[in-house]
Enzyme design. Structure first.
Site, PDB file in Angstrom:
ATOM      1  N   GLY A  29       0.817  -1.209   0.000  1.00 51.98           N
ATOM      2  CA  GLY A  29       0.000   0.000   0.000  1.00 51.98           C
ATOM      3  C   GLY A  29       0.846   1.253   0.000  1.00 51.98           C
ATOM      4  O   GLY A  29       2.054   1.190  -0.238  1.00 51.98           O
ATOM      5  N   ASN A  30       0.204   2.380   0.243  1.00 51.84           N
ATOM      6  CA  ASN A  30       0.947   3.640   0.293  1.00 51.84           C
ATOM      7  C   ASN A  30       0.375   4.540   1.389  1.00 51.84           C
ATOM      8  O   ASN A  30      -0.606   4.193   2.029  1.00 51.84           O
ATOM      9  CB  ASN A  30       0.929   4.323  -1.079  1.00 51.84           C
ATOM     10  CG  ASN A  30      -0.472   4.693  -1.515  1.00 51.84           C
ATOM     11  OD1 ASN A  30      -1.101   5.576  -0.950  1.00 51.84           O
ATOM     12  ND2 ASN A  30      -0.976   3.977  -2.515  1.00 51.84           N
ATOM     13  N   ARG A  31       1.001   5.684   1.590  1.00 53.48           N
ATOM     14  CA  ARG A  31       0.685   6.537   2.737  1.00 53.48           C
ATOM     15  C   ARG A  31      -0.388   7.580   2.477  1.00 53.48           C
ATOM     16  O   ARG A  31      -0.569   8.491   3.275  1.00 53.48           O
ATOM     17  CB  ARG A  31       1.955   7.261   3.207  1.00 53.48           C
ATOM     18  CG  ARG A  31       3.010   6.332   3.724  1.00 53.48           C
ATOM     19  CD  ARG A  31       4.201   7.102   4.288  1.00 53.48           C
ATOM     20  NE  ARG A  31       5.294   6.216   4.617  1.00 53.48           N
ATOM     21  CZ  ARG A  31       5.319   5.437   5.711  1.00 53.48           C
ATOM     22  NH1 ARG A  31       4.309   5.454   6.559  1.00 53.48           N
ATOM     23  NH2 ARG A  31       6.344   4.648   5.923  1.00 53.48           N
TER      24      ARG A  31
END
Ligand code: C5P
Length: 224
Positions: A29-31
């Site tokens: 995933g990412n932030r």
């Protein structure tokens, strides 16, 4: 107060960040927090638009007055955006979409063993923004009048942004300055909005709602 200049318009906003499953419990995933996309949805509702918000893994309450479609993966986001775009006047892609996903998703949890772990092979995800623009140009599928994207750049913002705007074929590209406590997970943003066939608009550091309003100003100006 805000202008009601989006009254009678349908807009689609994507927000958050996609997750790509590795196995039933793990993901890449990412932030992205979704704050900028939610600011876009909120301000569009305030300006009178009918808003569909496609939210990928966002831990924020639904904005009042918007139709919220919650998704997880890039494939989910693509399906939701393409479907909602069919009747939309404008699409703003603020979501951080994973460029790659694991080529194979395991059906059972990867076990911790004494042996060396297996590498995770990645495969390319479709570029939803580029696909939307291609379909519009080629007259197949959804044809929103205005298509906008976001891009996070750290250097040569204008040159890299211009190239990306042209490559994707969109009408507006909001180029974020990342770093220095800006963008991801913060209430503030600073950006340059690149306009196809027009001059760039600089948005100084400020609340994400302010940047959202500049985006809708530019969208409204391009809507016939
Ligand atoms: O190419 P880059 O990832 O920098 O472009 C960012 C823009 O493209 C964002 O608007 C993002 O939502 C969109 N995007 C997409 N599909 C991808 C990757 C990015 O729609 N696979």
């Amino acid at each position: 107060g805000r202008p009601r200049d989006l009254a009678g318009r349908r807009v689609v906003v994507s927000a958050g960040g996609t997750r790509e499953a590795i196995d039933p419990v793990r993901f890449i995933g990412n932030r992205s927090s979704g704050l900028q996309g939610y600011a876009l949805a909120r301000t569009a509702v305030a300006r009178g638009a009918e808003v569909t918000l496609v939210a990928a893994n966002v831990a924020l309450p639904d904005p009042a007055g918007a139709t919220v479609v919650r998704v997880e993966s890039t494939a989910d986001l693509r399906a939701a955006v393409l479907s909602a775009a069919g009747t939309a006047d404008a699409v703003v892609m603020a979501a951080a979409v994973a460029d790659f996903r694991p080529a194979a998703r395991g059906d059972s949890k990867i076990k911790k063993t004494s042996a060396e772990p297996e590498p995770i092979h990645l495969t390319k995800n479709p570029d939803i923004l580029a696909e939307l623009c291609d379909r519009r140009r080629e007259g197949r599928g959804p044809a929103p009048e205005v298509i906008a994207g976001f891009a996070a750049e750290t250097d040569d913002i204008l040159a890299n942004g211009r190239a990306k705007l042209a490559r994707k074929g969109c009408d507006l590209l909001v180029v974020n300055q990342v770093g220095e406590n800006l963008a991801f997970g913060t209430p503030d943003n600073a950006a340059v909005v690149l306009v196809a066939g027009g001059d760039p608009v600089e948005v100084p550091r400020g609340p994400k709602d302010d940047l959202a309003d500049v985006v809708w100003d530019l969208v409204a100006a391009r809507l016939g």
